[in-house]
Design a protein around this motif. Sequence first.
Motif, PDB file in Angstrom:
ATOM      1  N   SER A 194       0.747  -1.209  -0.084  1.00 17.16           N
ATOM      2  CA  SER A 194       0.135  -0.008  -0.036  1.00 17.16           C
ATOM      3  C   SER A 194       0.961   1.092   0.014  1.00 17.16           C
ATOM      4  CB  SER A 194      -0.767   0.060   1.230  1.00 17.16           C
ATOM      5  OG  SER A 194      -0.063  -0.172   2.490  1.00 17.16           O
ATOM      6  N   GLY A 227      -2.957  -5.515  -1.668  1.00 17.11           N
ATOM      7  CA  GLY A 227      -3.860  -6.706  -1.551  1.00 17.11           C
ATOM      8  C   GLY A 227      -3.324  -8.016  -1.874  1.00 17.11           C
ATOM      9  N   GLY A 241      -2.205  -9.603   5.886  1.00 15.77           N
ATOM     10  CA  GLY A 241      -2.983 -10.336   4.948  1.00 15.77           C
ATOM     11  C   GLY A 241      -2.495 -11.784   5.195  1.00 15.77           C
ATOM     12  N   LYS A 258      -6.106  -5.565   4.546  1.00 19.08           N
ATOM     13  CA  LYS A 258      -5.773  -5.345   3.282  1.00 19.08           C
ATOM     14  C   LYS A 258      -4.269  -4.591   3.061  1.00 19.08           C
ATOM     15  CE  LYS A 258      -6.988  -3.803  -1.194  1.00 19.08           C
ATOM     16  NZ  LYS A 258      -8.369  -3.002  -1.887  1.00 19.08           N
ATOM     17  N   THR A 259      -4.128  -3.912   4.102  1.00 18.23           N
ATOM     18  CA  THR A 259      -2.887  -2.949   4.032  1.00 18.23           C
ATOM     19  C   THR A 259      -2.293  -3.058   5.609  1.00 18.23           C
ATOM     20  OG1 THR A 259      -3.877  -0.839   4.496  1.00 18.23           O
ATOM     21  CG2 THR A 259      -3.939  -1.654   2.170  1.00 18.23           C
TER      22      THR A 259
END
Length: 328
Positions: free
Chosen positions: A43, A74, A164, A190-191
Amino acid sequence: MTHTPINRRTVLFGSMLMGTGVQAFANTDNWPSRPIRMVVAGSSGAGGDVFARLISDPLSKVLKQPIVVEPKAGANGLIACDAVAKAQNDGYTLLFAPSSAILINPVIHAKLPYDTEKDLTPITQVGAAGILLVANPKTGFKNLADMVAYAKANPGKLAYGSWGTGSSGHLAMEGIKAHYGLDMPHAPYKTLVSEVTDLLGNNISVGFTDIQSPIPHMKAGRLVGLGQTGSQRWPATQDLPTLSEQGYKFEADGWYGVFAPAGTPVAIIDRLNEEINRLQKTPEVRQRIEGQNMIVPVDRNAVQFAASIKRDAAIWQGLAKATDLKTK
């Protein structure tokens, strides 16, 4: 400038290891003649983005072309890796990825939209370090033992975060859980930025992060370091014991790597390898790398880097299999 000689044996060995492909002998005299795109597996604002820019800024001056850094977050880097694996192999698209995206994804995903070994060509390693185990100060945890004791006394109540499913943070904590017999649910983010934000808000109490992102918060007392992975204490966290020092042996180091689509001409691969390795050793870049809590790795050419990836993969993938870490 003198460049590393390219011979047929080097090309064939590199192709055998990681699929450099048939365009290895293409004419590259005019490369680069336009901007280069560097896709970051992570990210914006997180460690990978910071390091990509740290390298791309001086590299663009050497190559005399802009390098456009493009973060793609992602799926533990899967999205970014896929984008580069399917890009043109003309030297104008590069991948900047953490070791977990390269080493762990192939073993935890039953299917990938690309083949890491065949579709991506290693160029060079950037930095070396571990990852940080941190907690919100409201937990009262000061070290690994405190976290383990609480988790044992409260099965299923202490969730942990990582950036993740399949990240090195996810895998590291699953190893700890297996070793100590803990029941700790995983909360994948996700980040890294969103994970750290939730750690600060105590929405998640503990988690593994990269080696750099939480340091300002640790210094300010907003987060507490419980331990760090890797073979040593890292430059900015010299006062934080490693997990090995605390009784849980975990000495595998993490890194960032630069990759290109398979078939990218070997002359370009070797030029980038030479320039990035040289830049990492300059006082300015070395200082900035160490300021981000990593060290400059030992110089390796592209073939040697590919071989080191195979060695590291055996360690991380062995742990993934031992903890039966799988995704759908």
